[in-house]
Design a protein around this motif. Structure first.
Motif, short mmCIF file in Angstrom:
data_model
loop_
_atom_site.label_atom_id
_atom_site.label_comp_id
_atom_site.label_asym_id
_atom_site.label_seq_id
_atom_site.Cartn_x
_atom_site.Cartn_y
_atom_site.Cartn_z
N GLY A 107 0.80 -1.22 0.00
CA GLY A 107 0.00 0.00 0.00
C GLY A 107 0.82 1.26 0.00
O GLY A 107 0.28 2.37 0.12
N ALA A 108 2.16 1.14 -0.15
CA ALA A 108 3.04 2.31 -0.12
C ALA A 108 3.02 3.02 -1.48
O ALA A 108 3.11 2.37 -2.53
CB ALA A 108 4.46 1.88 0.22
N TRP A 109 2.92 4.34 -1.44
CA TRP A 109 2.97 5.14 -2.67
C TRP A 109 4.42 5.48 -3.01
O TRP A 109 5.22 5.79 -2.13
CB TRP A 109 2.17 6.42 -2.51
N SER A 110 4.74 5.41 -4.28
CA SER A 110 6.08 5.75 -4.74
C SER A 110 6.24 7.27 -4.77
O SER A 110 5.28 8.02 -4.64
CB SER A 110 6.31 5.20 -6.15
N ASP A 111 7.48 7.71 -4.93
CA ASP A 111 7.73 9.11 -5.25
C ASP A 111 7.26 9.37 -6.68
O ASP A 111 6.98 8.45 -7.45
CB ASP A 111 9.22 9.44 -5.13
N TRP A 112 7.19 10.64 -7.06
CA TRP A 112 6.86 10.97 -8.44
C TRP A 112 7.97 10.45 -9.36
O TRP A 112 9.15 10.66 -9.10
CB TRP A 112 6.68 12.46 -8.62
N GLN A 113 7.57 9.76 -10.44
CA GLN A 113 8.52 9.23 -11.41
C GLN A 113 8.23 9.87 -12.77
O GLN A 113 7.07 10.01 -13.17
CB GLN A 113 8.39 7.72 -11.54
#
Length: 465
Positions: A107-113
């Motif tokens: 459920g962890a969101w990534s940084d902006w890619q």
């Protein structure tokens, strides 16, 4: 012409250089995005994997006069690769594309890619049935993000210059979320292979046979496999490697000693994982195969899909790119002729036969009489693993050798039209070139481009030059 089969127990087989009896490009039918796929209960196409296509909406602009579109964070069905497409393939996206994704499970969101927006340079040549099919769309490069179930998107146009009209974004932009489907069962070279030497001694790749019992083939699978029938049995998951001596002997046996005298520098055939091996769904592609006359050059690319993948995931990355090229971008098939992962595993790309001059959609303006090799990853700022460079060298030593080409030499190709050379221009290029040599682009990334000299020298060494 006689066919020679190789089994997984190491029986030598012929390196096929069979000129295909197929329709020329001008006679090939227009691509179909749902080629021969069976219909599901509601008339939907039933194929492994899936693509979610979500329209983008206007977002508040953060810069005065700059347009912005995207999606706010939301739940979606599982996916692993993303890209943005739009209606007009002749319109470029002047701006930036960024995504955030939520990992399935944690459920962890990534940084902006960031997504590479310059994918117009990978395409079929102007005036070909594939390019003029009416199904082709503008598209960014695809980005591999791994198993995810949430997405947020923002697309920003370039800020307008002083006194200029506000920059516009292409019409009909959509985010494509690709699920590659289940993994095929095949053994690949391990992650430690990525640290191997760039010019290894001998012909041992350290890999083992990954062939497993295969189910009955569909008509489309049979056709895609039959074009390699001079190399391996129908339905094989891989084409085993041969020593240089066995490769040369098979070539001479098939074409005669005079042919071997004319083309004495053929590198050992490397192990190649077939489309069956990486799980290509043959119902997605256009049914027929299209060929060019010869293979006079190899263009090296990076896939720009990012480096956040393991070599065990490479088949999933390939299936995702394949689906993105066909279902999202509207191409007839996977764009590149071959792919190489970070561990040096080599994969069959566009269908038509690994030894044959299959027309690809990899280097706009120079797809004829060439082949395209995509190294999976992004190498603008990251160094390519030495195993990947070695994979390029091994592949080119064999394939270019079949067509009598010296990897350290130059060749002349005729431009089909692009932003670097006008249509009809005769251009002298390295036999092993980078994508940027034929088109103004960052591809294959500065770090991979800087390794092409190493690849040329290694390839020539494998040929015995």
């Amino acid at each position: 012409m006689r066919a020679y089969l190789a089994s997984s127990i190491g029986v030598a087989c012929a390196a096929a250089l069979v000129l295909p009896l197929a329709l020329p490009a001008s006679a090939a039918p227009a691509p179909s995005l749902t080629s021969a796929a069976p219909a599901g209960p509601a008339g939907e196409v039933s194929v492994p994997g899936s693509t979610q296509s979500l329209p983008l909406h206007a977002l508040p602009a953060e810069r005065a006069g700059a347009a912005a579109q995207g999606l706010t964070a939301r739940d979606v069905r599982p996916f692993s690769l993303v890209g943005v497409v739009w209606d007009d393939p002749d319109t470029e996206l002047h701006g930036s594309v960024q995504v955030r994704t939520r990992a399935t499970g944690s459920g962890a969101w990534s940084d902006w890619q960031s997504v590479d927006t310059h994918n117009h340079d990978h395409a079929a040549d102007p005036g070909t049935p594939e390019r003029d099919s009416g199904t082709v769309r503008g598209s960014t490069a695809p980005l591999w993000v791994g198993a995810s179930d949430g997405i947020e998107v923002r697309v920003r146009a370039e800020a307008p210059r002083s006194g200029a009209a506000p920059a516009a974004l292409p019409r009909g932009m959509r985010i494509e979320l690709v699920d590659p489907g289940d993994e095929p069962v095949i053994e690949l070279a391990g992650e430690d292979t990525a640290q191997g030497p760039e010019v290894p001694e001998g012909n041992d790749t350290g890999t083992t046979s990954g062939q497993v019992p295969l189910p009955a083939l569909t008509a489309e699978e049979s056709a895609a496999s039959a074009v390699n029938a001079e190399l391996v049995p129908l339905g094989a998951a891989e084409i085993p490697e041969l020593t240089k001596e066995a490769t040369e002997a098979a070539f001479a046996d098939q074409f005669g000693d005079e042919a071997m005298v004319a083309k004495p520098y053929i590198g050992p055939r490397p192990r190649i994982i077939t489309r069956k091996g990486w799980g290509a769904d043959e119902r997605l592609r256009e049914r027929n195969f299209v060929y060019t006359k010869s293979v006079q050059a190899a263009f090296v690319h990076h896939s720009a899909t990012g480096n956040n993948y393991s070599c065990k995931q490479a088949p999933s990355v390939l299936r995702s790119i394949y689906r993105y090229h066909v279902k999202s971008s509207g191409w007839r098939d996977f764009g590149y002729n071959f792919a190489v992962d970070k561990c040096g595993n080599i994969y069959e790309g566009r269908a038509g036969g690994v030894a044959k001059p299959v027309l690809g959609a990899h280097t706009l303006g120079f797809n004829s009489n060439s082949m395209g090799i995509a190294v999976l990853g992004t190498y603008s700022q990251s160094n390519p693993p030495s195993a990947a460079v070695t994979g390029v060298a091994r592949l080119t030593a064999w394939k270019l050798g079949l067509y009598g080409k010296n990897p350290r030499a130059k060749t002349t190709l005729t431009s089909g039209g692009g932003n670097r050379y006008k249509k009809g221009a005769k251009v002298k290029l390295n036999v092993i070139s980078g994508h940027r040599d034929g088109f103004v682009t960052d591809c294959p990334g500065a770090r991979l481009y800087g390794k092409l000299g190493t690849a040329r020298s290694a390839s020539a060494k494998y040929q015995g030059r």
